[in-house]
Design a protein around this motif. Structure first.
Motif, PDB file in Angstrom:
ATOM      1  N   CYS A   6       0.843  -1.195   0.000  1.00  0.00           N
ATOM      2  CA  CYS A   6       0.000   0.000   0.000  1.00  0.00           C
ATOM      3  C   CYS A   6       0.875   1.240   0.000  1.00  0.00           C
ATOM      4  N   TYR A   8       0.036   4.093   0.862  1.00  0.00           N
ATOM      5  CA  TYR A   8      -0.340   5.011   1.945  1.00  0.00           C
ATOM      6  C   TYR A   8       0.221   4.554   3.281  1.00  0.00           C
ATOM      7  N   CYS A   9       0.022   3.244   3.591  1.00  0.00           N
ATOM      8  CA  CYS A   9       0.442   2.760   4.909  1.00  0.00           C
ATOM      9  C   CYS A   9       1.524   1.691   4.809  1.00  0.00           C
ATOM     10  N   CYS A  20      -7.159  -0.894   0.295  1.00  0.00           N
ATOM     11  CA  CYS A  20      -6.251  -1.408   1.306  1.00  0.00           C
ATOM     12  C   CYS A  20      -7.057  -1.851   2.515  1.00  0.00           C
ATOM     13  N   ASN A  22      -6.014  -2.361   5.400  1.00  0.00           N
ATOM     14  CA  ASN A  22      -5.471  -1.760   6.623  1.00  0.00           C
ATOM     15  C   ASN A  22      -5.929  -0.317   6.794  1.00  0.00           C
ATOM     16  N   CYS A  23      -5.754   0.500   5.748  1.00  0.00           N
ATOM     17  CA  CYS A  23      -6.067   1.924   5.879  1.00  0.00           C
ATOM     18  C   CYS A  23      -7.295   2.334   5.075  1.00  0.00           C
TER      19      CYS A  23
HETATM   20 ZN   LIG Z   1      -3.024   1.056   3.273  1.00  0.00          ZN
END
Ligand SMILES: [Zn+2]
Length: 119
Positions: A6, A8-9, A20, A22-23
């Protein structure tokens, strides 16, 4: 290259993920649906949209007939609308059939060319 992390994270991702886990950020665009229902939908929309534009741009007189309170006048408008829909569908259908034939014949001629060259 497809990134499996990802952006972003920086969590690892499976390639089939569109968001994603996760985020929750969007990673890939979801693929366009190709189910029969979506095909019918997109085709119907393609047929109807130009027709609606045509009706409004030309101020198609059939609309006035259809809005009439007189049943006979209204029927004329509805018949005119049916004819407009049928002619639009026939025109598009012919266009599709002719295009497919054209593609098929060019594929055939390519195959023939290769054949004569000894492939
Ligand atoms: Zn993410």
């Amino acid at each position: 290259m497809e990134t499996n992390i990802c952006s972003y994270c920086h969590q690892p991702l499976l390639p089939q993920y569109y968001f994603c886990p996760n985020c929750g950020n969007k990673i890939n665009s979801a693929p366009l649906s190709t189910t029969p229902l979506s095909q019918v939908g997109i085709y119907a929309f393609s047929i109807i949209l130009p027709m609606i534009l045509f009706i409004f741009i030309t101020r198609w007189p059939g609309l006035k007939y259809m809005k009439s309170s007189d049943p006979k006048t209204k029927l004329i408008g509805q018949i005119a609308m049916a004819l407009l829909i049928i002619s639009t569908i026939v025109t598009i259908w012919l266009g599709v059939v002719l295009t497919q034939q054209m593609i098929q014949s060019s594929i055939d001629s390519i195959n023939t060319d290769f054949g004569s060259m000894g492939f």
